[in-house]
Motif scaffolding. Structure first.
Motif, mmCIF file in Angstrom:
data_model
loop_
_atom_site.group_PDB
_atom_site.id
_atom_site.type_symbol
_atom_site.label_atom_id
_atom_site.label_comp_id
_atom_site.label_asym_id
_atom_site.label_seq_id
_atom_site.Cartn_x
_atom_site.Cartn_y
_atom_site.Cartn_z
ATOM 1 N N LYS A 3 0.700 -1.210 -0.084
ATOM 2 C CA LYS A 3 0.042 0.096 -0.217
ATOM 3 C C LYS A 3 0.718 1.191 0.099
ATOM 4 O O LYS A 3 2.012 1.030 0.522
ATOM 5 C CB LYS A 3 -1.109 -0.122 1.246
ATOM 6 N N SER A 4 0.554 2.432 -0.537
ATOM 7 C CA SER A 4 1.043 3.548 -0.748
ATOM 8 C C SER A 4 0.299 4.784 -0.256
ATOM 9 O O SER A 4 -1.011 4.671 -0.404
ATOM 10 C CB SER A 4 1.651 3.903 -1.997
ATOM 11 N N SER A 5 0.980 5.797 0.334
ATOM 12 C CA SER A 5 0.221 6.931 0.695
ATOM 13 C C SER A 5 1.342 7.865 0.918
ATOM 14 O O SER A 5 2.436 7.946 0.993
ATOM 15 C CB SER A 5 -0.373 6.823 2.121
ATOM 16 N N LEU A 6 0.681 9.439 0.976
ATOM 17 C CA LEU A 6 1.595 10.597 1.181
ATOM 18 C C LEU A 6 1.786 10.662 2.617
ATOM 19 O O LEU A 6 1.096 10.450 3.482
ATOM 20 C CB LEU A 6 0.694 11.677 0.753
ATOM 21 N N TYR A 7 3.415 10.752 2.819
ATOM 22 C CA TYR A 7 3.532 10.911 4.470
ATOM 23 C C TYR A 7 4.055 12.387 4.788
ATOM 24 O O TYR A 7 5.152 12.980 4.106
ATOM 25 C CB TYR A 7 4.943 10.151 4.679
ATOM 26 N N HIS A 41 3.591 0.615 2.588
ATOM 27 C CA HIS A 41 3.560 -0.298 3.720
ATOM 28 C C HIS A 41 3.213 -1.487 3.470
ATOM 29 O O HIS A 41 2.430 -2.157 2.435
ATOM 30 C CB HIS A 41 2.030 0.169 4.343
ATOM 31 N N ALA A 42 3.965 -2.683 3.781
ATOM 32 C CA ALA A 42 3.873 -4.106 3.680
ATOM 33 C C ALA A 42 3.288 -4.630 5.040
ATOM 34 O O ALA A 42 4.092 -4.759 5.857
ATOM 35 C CB ALA A 42 5.249 -4.798 3.310
ATOM 36 N N ASP A 43 2.267 -4.885 5.122
ATOM 37 C CA ASP A 43 1.607 -5.669 6.055
ATOM 38 C C ASP A 43 1.701 -7.079 5.890
ATOM 39 O O ASP A 43 2.355 -7.732 5.126
ATOM 40 C CB ASP A 43 0.057 -5.168 6.326
ATOM 41 N N THR A 44 0.914 -7.872 7.100
ATOM 42 C CA THR A 44 1.108 -9.288 6.861
ATOM 43 C C THR A 44 0.258 -9.817 5.835
ATOM 44 O O THR A 44 0.757 -11.180 5.538
ATOM 45 C CB THR A 44 0.474 -9.887 8.478
ATOM 46 N N THR A 45 -0.365 -9.451 4.937
ATOM 47 C CA THR A 45 -1.125 -9.841 3.647
ATOM 48 C C THR A 45 0.243 -9.729 2.360
ATOM 49 O O THR A 45 -0.131 -10.599 1.448
ATOM 50 C CB THR A 45 -2.152 -9.176 3.197
ATOM 51 N N ALA A 46 1.007 -8.878 2.657
ATOM 52 C CA ALA A 46 2.190 -9.162 1.470
ATOM 53 C C ALA A 46 3.033 -10.114 1.545
ATOM 54 O O ALA A 46 3.710 -10.418 2.633
ATOM 55 C CB ALA A 46 3.108 -7.823 1.619
ATOM 56 N N ASP A 48 15.747 17.063 0.948
ATOM 57 C CA ASP A 48 15.934 18.462 1.051
ATOM 58 C C ASP A 48 15.011 19.017 -0.188
ATOM 59 O O ASP A 48 15.152 20.191 -0.137
ATOM 60 C CB ASP A 48 17.385 18.890 1.047
ATOM 61 N N LEU A 49 14.020 18.508 -0.606
ATOM 62 C CA LEU A 49 13.143 18.980 -1.496
ATOM 63 C C LEU A 49 11.761 18.832 -1.219
ATOM 64 O O LEU A 49 11.503 17.539 -0.735
ATOM 65 C CB LEU A 49 13.560 18.353 -2.947
ATOM 66 N N PRO A 50 10.966 19.633 -1.467
ATOM 67 C CA PRO A 50 9.519 19.563 -1.062
ATOM 68 C C PRO A 50 8.747 18.384 -2.034
ATOM 69 O O PRO A 50 9.221 18.116 -3.112
ATOM 70 C CB PRO A 50 8.903 20.731 -1.364
ATOM 71 N N PHE A 51 7.784 17.751 -1.526
ATOM 72 C CA PHE A 51 7.227 16.525 -2.110
ATOM 73 C C PHE A 51 6.387 17.257 -3.433
ATOM 74 O O PHE A 51 5.492 18.211 -3.279
ATOM 75 C CB PHE A 51 6.218 15.759 -1.358
ATOM 76 N N ILE A 52 6.704 16.674 -4.625
ATOM 77 C CA ILE A 52 5.937 17.083 -5.722
ATOM 78 C C ILE A 52 5.670 15.788 -6.337
ATOM 79 O O ILE A 52 6.464 14.733 -6.665
ATOM 80 C CB ILE A 52 6.760 17.810 -6.854
ATOM 81 N N GLY A 53 4.547 15.391 -6.644
ATOM 82 C CA GLY A 53 4.069 14.030 -7.272
ATOM 83 C C GLY A 53 2.612 13.615 -7.105
ATOM 84 O O GLY A 53 1.730 14.255 -6.629
ATOM 85 N N THR A 54 2.396 12.045 -7.039
ATOM 86 C CA THR A 54 1.344 11.715 -6.761
ATOM 87 C C THR A 54 1.532 10.332 -5.938
ATOM 88 O O THR A 54 2.655 9.968 -5.866
ATOM 89 C CB THR A 54 0.537 11.176 -8.139
ATOM 90 N N THR A 55 0.222 9.975 -5.290
ATOM 91 C CA THR A 55 0.402 8.826 -4.448
ATOM 92 C C THR A 55 -0.660 7.595 -4.993
ATOM 93 O O THR A 55 -1.202 7.086 -3.948
ATOM 94 C CB THR A 55 0.425 8.988 -2.951
ATOM 95 N N ASP A 56 -1.026 7.739 -6.201
ATOM 96 C CA ASP A 56 -1.852 6.735 -6.743
ATOM 97 C C ASP A 56 -1.465 5.364 -6.772
ATOM 98 O O ASP A 56 -0.418 5.145 -6.230
ATOM 99 C CB ASP A 56 -2.700 7.292 -7.782
#
Length: 667
Positions: free
Chosen positions: A181-185, A193-198, A220-228
């Motif tokens: 799974k992926s998300s913005l942090y 994230h690798a949980d116990t189903t991975a 040292d750079l701000p986040f630019i992008g996507t988390t889809d």
């Protein structure tokens, strides 16, 4: 141009094969220069902007393969063009966080995949590639920081125009691994994230037992992008001065168990000095190599192979002491594979790694009350059962302690592992005694999976061996008995050193019964040497298995009438005169495993057989050693490798045989 360079490199490889009697080296430098579009590979030192790096090791084969970098905590790697496909950790028995991670380069609003040609940096476990796009040179350096869960991709943009600035943007396009799974942090980067189903990478044995996280960001750079579903991280536009350069660092930081550690991880990432990390990593590898006693050849290709195998094996040892048996393929640590990896390291004087493997083996013995064939690295919930755990594997544990003791002469080391030693001997003898001094196979012998044809991956269908027809774990095994004798011989020596003399006579008696059993049950009078196995109905097979004939001599066992030497020498008679390779099963399975030629070279060198020179030449100059200097799992009859590469098991055996040959030639 690229097509021409590949053909050129291939022709040089073939020319070397034709002229191998003259020991010409595989010189592929010019082909690589043409292929890379970057002249860094012609220098003794690499200048990546303001960063000084060691020279690269030239590709040792033209077969494309994937690389691996690891520090025992985390690891990863990709293809020769710099596209990542593997990120694991913390601990190597782990899910793979990614299917792919490509670098995208945008210059003047035009985007393309950034393609470099990856090489290992000499004297290190760092990998480097560069690319030239017009007046812009792009350097990519991959490395892991020692004792830290951090994988770094450091990118240097160098403007050589001398006339105008360059505006670039680099992005990382990541396809997550299965059930990742992926998300913005915290608006800083992408958290995977690798949980116990991975599933664990490769065959997925045992399953993932804990939460693991991978934080990816540009330092040292701000986040630019996507988390889809396919996250993308970007640097944004970067302006490169007319005669200057810019550096960016793509950080991959691993955390396990809890996200509470992530805030500290983020601080750690931004506080780091990448220049210092690079210098420290180069220094780490330099100091590690100094700890060994590495034989040197007059031929640079041979020295590059030795160094590549040493570093490749070292990087695949987990912090607990276990070894990855097959990057991207097998996630557990196996006794057989690890023993052979350790023998390669020990041949060059590296003992700490072997001692560490004994440490984890002793720990697993305490947990499972036996010596399992294979185990998780980093956890104790699962192991492989089902085979004959009492055969072969316990002997390897004792023989490894023997091999370590030959170098460190530390009796306390043996005494600290007394219970493990005693169990490993007694479990073999108990079953041998019950079976009238015979032992079956362990059941997971690599030889049974040998391929018959070029291009095949593995020689087994529905659990039935194709490479060794009729093979079954419960048939009687020469190698199980021979390894039992070799391990018992050292155990008796240990008892003598420890002044435990009352026990010695009993074990001496057992040893004699085992030697008699080998002579009675495995000597094939029609052949004049020991046969590899016997069915339960007391009949021999109608084919020979060369690995099993060579292994008793490799074990260091001394059999009645020097049968270990006679049998090993007889195996050399099966060398294919056309290819120079030794088939696993002559006239039946002409393919062979990656260690077969290593066993052969070791044996012929030990016997001072004149054929050793041709075997060495074939091993060094043929298709066996791959691009990054290690050996694959299996090869077809014409040495076409299966895709399971960077193998510590086979590479350790080949490495030891090369070292033995070099040292013998110097005498």
């Amino acid at each position: 141009m690229k097509t021409i360079s590949i053909i050129f490199a291939s022709l040089l490889i073939r020319l070397t094969g034709i002229l191998k009697q003259m020991r010409l080296q595989v010189i592929i430098i010019l082909g690589i220069l043409l292929f890379s579009g970057c002249n860094e590979f012609s220098q003794k030192k690499i200048k990546a902007g303001a960063i000084n790096l060691p020279d690269t090791v030239q590709w040792l084969n033209t077969n494309s393969e994937r690389y691996f970098i690891g520090n025992g905590i985390i690891g990863g790697g990709g293809d020769i063009h710099g596209n990542l496909d593997f990120l694991i950790g913390p601990d190597y028995t782990s899910p793979n966080f990614i299917k792919s991670a490509k670098l995208l380069l945008q210059i003047n609003k035009k985007q393309e995949i950034l393609t470099v040609n990856i090489h290992r940096l000499k004297g290190t476990g760092m990998y480097y590639g560069c690319s030239q796009v017009g007046d812009l040179k792009i350097h990519v350096l991959d490395f892991v920081v020692s004792n830290s869960p951090l994988y770094v991709r450091h990118i240097v943009f160098e403007n050589n125009s001398g006339k105008h600035t360059q505006v670039v943007e680099v992005s990382s396009e990541i396809t997550p691994g299965e059930n990742i799974k992926s998300s913005l942090y915290k608006n800083s980067g992408v958290l995977f994230h690798a949980d116990t189903t991975a599933p664990l990478f490769g065959n997925g044995d045992g399953g993932n037992w804990k939460n693991r996280y991978l934080l990816v960001l540009f330092k040292d750079l701000p986040f630019i992008g996507t988390t889809d579903t396919t996250p993308i991280l970007s640097t944004g536009e970067i302006t490169i001065p007319t005669t200057g350069n810019k550096e960016v660092s793509l950080m991959h930081y691993f955390v396990d168990e809890s996200t509470e550690k992530l805030d500290d991880s983020l601080k750690n990432i931004h506080a780091r000095s990448i220049r210092k990390d690079i210098d420290a990593t180069v220094k780490y590898w330099k100091n590690w190599l100094k700890q060994g006693n590495i034989a040197k050849s007059r031929e640079q290709r041979v020295n590059d192979i030795i160094e590549s195998m040493l570093i490749g094996i070292k990087m695949q040892q987990n912090r607990c002491g276990g070894f990855i048996p097959g990057v991207r393929s097998y996630a557990f640590s196996y006794i057989r594979d690890s023993y052979s990896a350790c023998r390669g390291l020990l041949s060059c004087g590296f003992t700490k790694e072997a001692e560490k493997f004994i440490e984890i083996t002793n720990h697993k013995f305490g947990v499972f009350k036996e010596i399992p064939n294979s185990v998780q690295m980093g956890y104790d919930s699962h192991t492989h059962y089902g085979g004959n755990q009492y055969a072969e594997c316990p002997a390897y544990v004792v023989m490894l302690m023997r091999d370590i003791y030959k170098i460190n002469h530390d009796l306390n080391f043996l005494k600290q592992n007394h219970d493990l030693l005693k169990y490993a001997i007694d479990i073999q003898l108990r079953h041998a005694k019950e079976e009238n001094w015979l032992l079956p196979f362990n059941g997971d012998e690599t030889e049974q999976y040998t391929v018959k044809k070029d291009g095949e991956i593995i020689g087994i269908i529905n659990g039935i061996s194709i490479g060794l027809p009729g093979f079954h774990k419960d048939i009687w095994s020469l190698t199980s008995l021979a390894s039992c004798v070799a391990s018992l011989d050292f155990y008796i020596q240990y008892l003598e050193l420890s002044h435990l003399k009352p026990e010695i006579s009993t074990y001496e008696n057992y040893k004699q019964k085992l030697l008699e059993s080998i002579e009675i049950n495995f000597f094939n009078s029609d052949l004049g040497y020991l046969d590899w196995a016997k069915r339960r109905d007391n009949t021999f097979f109608d084919y020979r298995v060369t690995n099993f004939g060579l292994m008793p001599l490799w074990f260091g066992v001394e059999l009645t009438n020097e049968m270990e030497k006679i049998t090993a020498k007889s195996m050399a008679e099966y060398i294919n005169p056309t290819t120079g390779f030794l088939p696993m099963v002559p006239n039946e399975t002409e393919g062979f495993s990656g260690n077969t030629m290593g066993y052969l070279l070791y044996g012929l060198t030990e016997l001072n057989d004149k054929r050793k020179d041709n075997v060495f030449n074939t091993l060094i100059d043929s298709n066996i050693v791959q691009m990054f200097g290690m050996v694959n799992e299996f090869y077809g009859p014409n040495a076409v490798p299966n895709p399971h590469n960077l193998r510590p098991f086979e590479s350790g055996i080949v490495l030891e045989s090369i070292i033995k040959y070099i040292e013998t030639k110097k005498k």
